[in-house]
Write a protein that holds these residues in place. Structure first.
Motif, PDB file in Angstrom:
ATOM      1  N   LEU A 131       0.616  -1.468  -0.157  1.00  0.00           N
ATOM      2  CA  LEU A 131      -0.026   0.132  -0.278  1.00  0.00           C
ATOM      3  C   LEU A 131       0.605   1.389   0.461  1.00  0.00           C
ATOM      4  CD1 LEU A 131      -3.184  -1.200   2.189  1.00  0.00           C
ATOM      5  CD2 LEU A 131      -2.890  -0.888  -0.447  1.00  0.00           C
ATOM      6  N   VAL A 132       1.915   1.099   0.710  1.00  0.00           N
ATOM      7  CA  VAL A 132       3.188   2.411   0.594  1.00  0.00           C
ATOM      8  C   VAL A 132       3.501   2.729  -0.830  1.00  0.00           C
ATOM      9  CG1 VAL A 132       5.263   3.151   1.720  1.00  0.00           C
ATOM     10  CG2 VAL A 132       3.358   2.196   2.994  1.00  0.00           C
ATOM     11  N   THR A 133       3.856   1.785  -1.381  1.00  0.00           N
ATOM     12  CA  THR A 133       4.326   1.524  -2.065  1.00  0.00           C
ATOM     13  C   THR A 133       3.418   2.098  -3.933  1.00  0.00           C
ATOM     14  OG1 THR A 133       4.696  -0.417  -3.067  1.00  0.00           O
ATOM     15  CG2 THR A 133       6.397   0.674  -2.104  1.00  0.00           C
ATOM     16  N   HIS A 134       1.815   1.430  -4.086  1.00  0.00           N
ATOM     17  CA  HIS A 134       0.902   1.768  -4.412  1.00  0.00           C
ATOM     18  C   HIS A 134       0.373   3.244  -4.175  1.00  0.00           C
ATOM     19  CE1 HIS A 134      -3.394   1.412  -5.243  1.00  0.00           C
ATOM     20  NE2 HIS A 134      -2.500   0.965  -6.340  1.00  0.00           N
ATOM     21  N   SER A 135       0.137   3.821  -3.379  1.00  0.00           N
ATOM     22  CA  SER A 135      -0.617   5.434  -3.485  1.00  0.00           C
ATOM     23  C   SER A 135       1.220   5.760  -3.815  1.00  0.00           C
ATOM     24  CB  SER A 135      -0.151   5.313  -1.513  1.00  0.00           C
ATOM     25  OG  SER A 135       0.750   5.325  -1.143  1.00  0.00           O
TER      26      SER A 135
END
Length: 170
Positions: A131-135
């Motif tokens: 989720l960190v890299t996706h956002s």
């Protein structure tokens, strides 16, 4: 740094980066934020909505609850102020989750169904870090669209966050 410490830091970083992005987007003219552009998710607003939807889907995976999404975005996009309220609440949920989950639980594998078909399996830590890299990936698209207006985005890089919170400046 332990896996738990890493996931806590990264969920806090993500919430900070989202806040900086929304700060600029909320100041931008609404017609520019909702304007259709040649990008995968059509507009700044829909790109941010996609991030929220994926975050909400993975919250359901982490908690073992069912979500009602049938795709990676919604047909209607909330207003950006409403979306920001929802994103802030979800960002706070993720920070609280990361702070409260045990190191052992971070290694647990969770299986789930992708909304576009197929099954996935990730550890809790992998989900949080995804989720960190996706956002971050999609904030890059938002930054590009802001530059097209032209409005300069605020930097949301990890080193900027670390400078601010470790050294007290930035």
């Amino acid at each position: 740094m332990s896996l738990k410490e890493t996931t806590v830091m990264m969920t806090r970083y993500r919430a900070w980066a989202n806040a900086r992005t929304y700060e600029v987007v909320l100041d931008a003219p609404e017609e520019q934020v909702t304007r259709e552009r040649k990008t995968h998710f059509r507009s700044i607003a829909y790109t941010l909505n996609h991030v929220y939807v994926i975050d909400d889907i993975f919250r359901a995976h982490l908690t073992g609850t069912r979500h009602n999404y049938t795709s990676r975005n919604t047909a209607d996009c909330p207003s950006v102020p409403k979306l920001w309220q929802k994103q802030q609440a979800l960002d706070a949920w993720y920070v609280d989750y990361a702070e409260g989950v045990s190191e052992a639980a971070l290694g647990e594998v969770i299986t789930f169904d992708f909304v576009d078909g197929g099954q996935g399996a990730m550890t809790r830590a992998e989900m949080l870090l995804h989720l960190v890299t996706h956002s971050q990936y999609h904030r890059g698209f938002v930054g590009d669209m802001l530059n097209q207006i032209p409005i300069k985005p605020i930097p949301t890089d990890l080193p900027v966050y670390l400078r601010k919170f470790r050294m007290g400046n930035g």
